[in-house]
Design an enzyme around this catalytic site. Structure first.
Site, short mmCIF file in Angstrom:
data_model
loop_
_atom_site.label_atom_id
_atom_site.label_comp_id
_atom_site.label_asym_id
_atom_site.label_seq_id
_atom_site.Cartn_x
_atom_site.Cartn_y
_atom_site.Cartn_z
CD GLU A 28 -3.71 -5.93 2.97
OE1 GLU A 28 -4.55 -5.25 3.59
OE2 GLU A 28 -2.49 -5.70 2.99
CD GLU A 71 -3.12 -1.08 2.11
OE1 GLU A 71 -3.03 -0.30 3.08
OE2 GLU A 71 -4.09 -1.82 1.93
O1 AHR Z 1 -5.07 -6.03 7.00
C1 AHR Z 1 -4.98 -4.89 7.81
C2 AHR Z 1 -4.29 -3.74 7.10
O2 AHR Z 1 -5.08 -3.29 6.03
C3 AHR Z 1 -2.97 -4.05 6.45
O3 AHR Z 1 -1.91 -3.97 7.34
C4 AHR Z 1 -2.85 -2.99 5.40
O4 AHR Z 1 -2.10 -3.39 4.29
C5 AHR Z 1 -4.28 -2.64 5.07
O5 AHR Z 1 -4.50 -1.27 5.12
#
Ligand code: AHR
Length: 502
Positions: A291, A172
């Site tokens: 994610e 990110e």
């Molecule tokens: O999964 C929780 C968080 O969400 C992770 O650390 C990050 O990559 C995202 O913002």
């Protein structure tokens, strides 16, 4: 209401890469400490890892696990997690404002992942670090020996290389919350140079470059295009991240979020293909949705956290029946895009927005979202078939024309497996599927999760949100029929004759 599906053996979307059923374990909250690792626990193995949790992770069927973050990654020095555990440094983790002891590091994680039947999807820090540390960790993990880093791995107890195939180039990097966040130009250049040296050390590895941290980011789309301009020929996948929540407390609207996920995937695919055309490249850029999950239940609680604790309970969402239904829809959506989405990681695995929960010193249990994931991963293997579904649709706050049924059909050697979610709260769906080109021999299994209050949760004492078998499915010629209860997740496994299925 009626829903009529038509599939044809000749029309395929794509072969499912098993990595689409990946997960993610970050050094944060109680994911590692008192999650997978708890020396002294009654089920702990000789290395301190909980056997009860290992068993649940195996049951969940996750073939790959992304590690060690997440936001944590961008301030992490991987060297802090190697060598004798007693001499590893305790450090402040600025991402989650906690203290990291480094008791668990690279070797411990890779060994644990092997034990639960998963590959490691390793991420390199491009927040505070760069190409040098990234090439070193590839050398440490994957080079057989005869060099400084590979010999250090051997000295630390791993004679054979870890052979880690999938690597993420940071996390990110577009987000202001990220340690060392960058503009698309800055990140694109850094990712390109890092990718080059990592592949020079091990040409067999595959690399995931960071897309936006969400479709709602102001730089979304432009970020993807710029990053790919710099990296297209050096990387293999572009990442997508997205989290969902029922903040409006409107189940019809909530269950439509998979339509949003589908649009997001299609938009990112279009950007990849635009850069492909611009570069006159033959290469297809695949996607890593590394994610995805539901994340909102814990937000209020987490706003009260005191900083600098060691493995405090954070992001401990307790999931309910409507979350299980949405998770089913999201998985179906990933599968329907399996021609481009080759890797996906349910974020996360244990305690932190996770399908598996543990109690420190106590039990572990399956959240409401556990079963749709476990069963889709177990039986959703093979090739996704293109299908047509005739079903009424509805409009809601955020989306128009949402089909009442979300579904996918998969062909593996001897079965057609249909996953379907009925989004209607009050109507049963008379579902039928015409399986053109197949000779169905019978229903191998019809399992459903249904009949709960949308807010029903599982606890350590009881797991009501779980599949039960139904006999409301039958085969007649090449047609399968099934009754899909209001608000239900369904899995219909249809045996198909060998000769026809080839
Ligand atoms: O999964 C929780 C968080 O969400 C992770 O650390 C990050 O990559 C995202 O913002």
């Amino acid at each position: 209401m009626k829903a009529k599906m038509t599939v044809n053996k000749a029309f395929e979307i794509g072969k499912i890469d098993p990595r689409i059923y990946g997960s993610f374990l970050e050094h944060m909250g109680r994911a590692v400490y008192s999650g997978i690792y708890e020396p002294g626990h009654k089920t702990a193995d000789s290395g301190g890892f909980r056997d009860d949790v290992k068993e649940l992770v195996r049951e969940l069927n996750v073939p790959i696990i992304r590690y060690p973050g997440g936001n944590f990654l961008s301030g992490y020095n991987w060297e802090d997690g190697i060598g004798p555990a007693e001499s590893r440094p305790k450090k402040l983790d600025l991402a989650w404002k906690t203290v990291e002891t480094n008791e668990v590091g690279l070797h411990e994680f890779v060994n644990w992942a092997n034990e639960v039947g998963a590959e490691t999807n390793m991420a390199v820090n491009l927040g505070t670090r760069g190409p040098d540390e990234a090439r070193n960790i590839v050398e440490y993990c994957n080079h057989p020996g005869g060099s400084y880093w590979s010999d250090l791995r051997r000295k630390n107890g791993a004679e054979a290389p870890f052979k880690i195939k999938t690597w993420c180039l940071g996390n990110e990097m577009d987000g202001s919350w990220q340690i060392g966040s960058k503009t698309a130009e800055e990140y694109g250049r850094a990712a390109c140079e890092t990718a080059k040296v990592m592949k020079w050390v091990d040409p067999e590895i595959e690399l995931v470059v960071c897309g936006s941290s969400g479709a709602g980011m102001p730089t979304f789309a432009a970020w993807e295009a710029t990053v790919l301009e710099h990296t297209y020929e050096h990387v293999d996948y572009l990442s997508l991240h997205s989290y969902y929540g029922n903040q409006k407390n409107d189940v019809a609207n909530y269950l439509a979020f998979s339509v949003g996920m589908d649009r997001f995937i299609k938009s990112v695919t279009a950007i990849c293909d635009y850069i492909k055309a611009k570069k006159k490249s033959d290469k297809v850029m695949y996607l890593s949705f590394d994610e995805w999950n539901i994340w909102y239940h814990s937000n209020e609680q987490d706003s009260k956290n005191e900083p600098w604790q060691q493995s405090p309970p954070i992001l401990e969402d307790i999931y309910n029946f409507e979350d299980a239904l949405l998770l089913g829809c999201l998985l179906i959506t990933l599968l329907k895009n399996s021609d481009r989405v080759k890797i996906a990681c349910l974020a996360q695995l244990v305690n932190v927005i996770a399908p598996i929960m543990t109690e420190k010193g106590g039990d572990s249990w399956r959240q409401a979202t556990f079963y749709p994931f476990a069963l889709t991963s177990k039986h959703g293997r093979g090739t996704v078939l293109r299908h047509n579904l005739n079903v009424p649709a509805y409009d809601c706050d955020d989306f128009k024309d949402v089909p009442f049924v979300e579904s996918v059909a998969i062909h593996n050697e001897s079965e057609i497996v249909i996953f379907a979610v009925n989004r209607s709260a009050d109507e049963r769906v008379e579902f039928s599927a015409e399986l053109q080109g197949f000779s169905p021999v019978g229903i191998a299994e019809f399992s459903e999760i249904s009949g709960h209050d949308v807010k029903q949760t599982n606890t350590k004492n009881a797991c009501p949100v779980a599949p039960k078998s139904s006999d409301a499915a039958s085969v007649n010629g090449n047609r399968v029929t099934a009754g899909l209860n209001p608000l239900s997740w369904n899995m219909i496994r249809v045996g198909v004759a060998e000769s026809e299925a080839e």
